[in-house]
Design a protein around this motif. Structure first.
Motif, short mmCIF file in Angstrom:
data_model
loop_
_atom_site.label_atom_id
_atom_site.label_comp_id
_atom_site.label_asym_id
_atom_site.label_seq_id
_atom_site.Cartn_x
_atom_site.Cartn_y
_atom_site.Cartn_z
N UNK A 104 0.81 -1.25 0.10
CA UNK A 104 -0.17 -0.04 0.00
C UNK A 104 0.88 1.24 -0.17
N UNK A 105 1.64 1.35 0.84
CA UNK A 105 2.70 2.48 0.92
C UNK A 105 3.55 2.75 -0.25
N UNK A 106 4.01 1.43 -0.91
CA UNK A 106 4.60 1.57 -2.49
C UNK A 106 3.95 2.07 -3.18
N UNK A 107 2.57 1.75 -3.39
CA UNK A 107 1.64 2.25 -4.08
C UNK A 107 1.29 3.85 -4.10
N UNK A 108 1.17 4.14 -2.87
CA UNK A 108 1.22 5.63 -2.62
C UNK A 108 2.34 6.25 -3.19
N UNK A 109 3.66 5.79 -2.94
CA UNK A 109 4.66 6.46 -3.37
C UNK A 109 4.74 6.55 -4.76
#
Ligand code: GTP
Ligand code: MG
Length: 316
Positions: free
Chosen positions: A73-78
């Motif tokens: 999820x964090x990678x997708x945000x980034x």
């Protein structure tokens, strides 16, 4: 290994005292991560300790470093923040998913005159444009290892884009490197410049030429790959940290092992293939035409397109 003593710096590793740590730092092995990524034989040589002791130190470093993870999820945000620099040719942009992306390393390899440097010049101009025009409103750090930086050519490309050539040139920070330490130190020490000058594109042209000429022969290959690996690692760290794009060029060598098709492979072998996010193979076609082949990318399928190198720069 005893886990009671926290390992925070080189001196905390078993068998590594102050003197040895100093030798390691002088050779660029200045963090536990770098120790952890070292090869025992080379580490032993640099540190002046035997291979068994080197293995122990490396193992201790590997066990001491924590895993820094992000959730999917964090990678997708980034990834939503990823910027793209237009190449100036529509087909080319589409081929690579919208332009040269930040947060990653884009490598082009190809024979001489295939257009690697010209593409670098074009990107150095285009990155300065506003976002809606295919730029990132940012500036450029240009590491020139082959003395092929040509301000007059950049000015010509800028003029073709209705940009002020002097202003465009004043936003390109050029470092001339004539040895591999020049080249790697320029990157190691670039944090301040990147922040102060809003650098959004780092170009290393050529990434491999100096490494290739300095580390000659079989015996030097391991060291060359290790140093190149560290250099690339630092470039990737900067790309992530500052959400900037890295563009590197690479020569090819004839590979006699390939009997059919195009017998050329990029210099640097595996190290580079794993480090580059996007790999492009450029080759000359008729007149000003060049064929761009997307060899490797994590998110877009392989493919080819044709571009032209005109007086105005890269075009379709
Ligand atoms: P090496 O660094 O030698 O490996 O080659 P490279 O892949 O970097 O080639 P480069 O980008 O320098 O491309 C050279 C080619 O671009 C030349 O053969 C020309 O066709 C073209 N080119 C270079 N400069 C100009 C220029 O000022 N105007 C135009 N129209 N074309 C140019
Ligand atoms: Mg070149």
């Amino acid at each position: 290994m005893a886990k009671d003593k926290a390992i925070r710096e080189l001196e905390d590793l078993p068998g590594i005292g102050e003197t040895t740590a100093a030798k390691l730092r002088a050779a660029g092995i200045d963090s536990l991560d770098k120790v952890a990524a070292s090869i025992p034989a080379e580490f032993s040589e640099i540190a002046g300790i035997n291979v068994e002791a080197a293995k122990k130190a490396i193992q201790a470093a590997q066990e001491s470093t924590t895993v820094n993870f992000l959730t999917g999820e964090e990678i997708s945000e980034k990834r939503k923040d990823i910027g793209r620099i237009s190449t100036g040719a529509k087909d080319f942009d589409e081929l690579i998913g919208g332009g040269v992306e930040t947060n990653g390393i884009t490598e082009t390899y190809g024979r001489f005159a295939s257009g690697k440097t010209q593409l670098g010049f074009q990107l150095a101009v285009n990155v300065q444009k506003p976002k809606e025009k295919g730029g990132l409103d940012g500036n450029v750090l240009f590491i020139d290892t082959e003395s092929t930086f040509r301000p007059e050519r950049i000015a010509e490309i800028a003029r073709a884009q209705n940009m002020d050539p002097e202003k465009v040139l004043s936003n390109i920070y050029v470092v001339k490197a004539s040895t591999t330490p020049d080249q790697t130190l320029a990157i190691e020490r670039s944090d301040k410049l990147i922040q102060e000058k809003n650098i959004k594109l780092i170009i290393v042209d050529s990434l491999t030429a100096l490494f290739r000429s300095e580390f000659v022969g079989r015996g030097a290959l391991g060291e060359r790959q290790q140093k190149l690996n560290m250099h690339l690692h630092k470039l990737q760290t900067l790309a992530d940290k500052y959400n900037l794009a890295v563009y590197v060029t690479n020569q090819v060598m004839d590979n006699p092992a390939i009997m059919f098709g195009d017998p050329t492979t990029p210099i640097g072998g595996n190290v580079l293939a794993h480090a580059a996010t996007t790999m492009l193979y450029l080759r000359k076609s008729k007149e000003d035409k060049r064929i761009v082949r997307l060899v490797d990318s994590p998110s877009v399928p392989e493919g080819e397109c044709v571009i032209k190198i005109t007086p105005k720069g890269i075009s379709e």
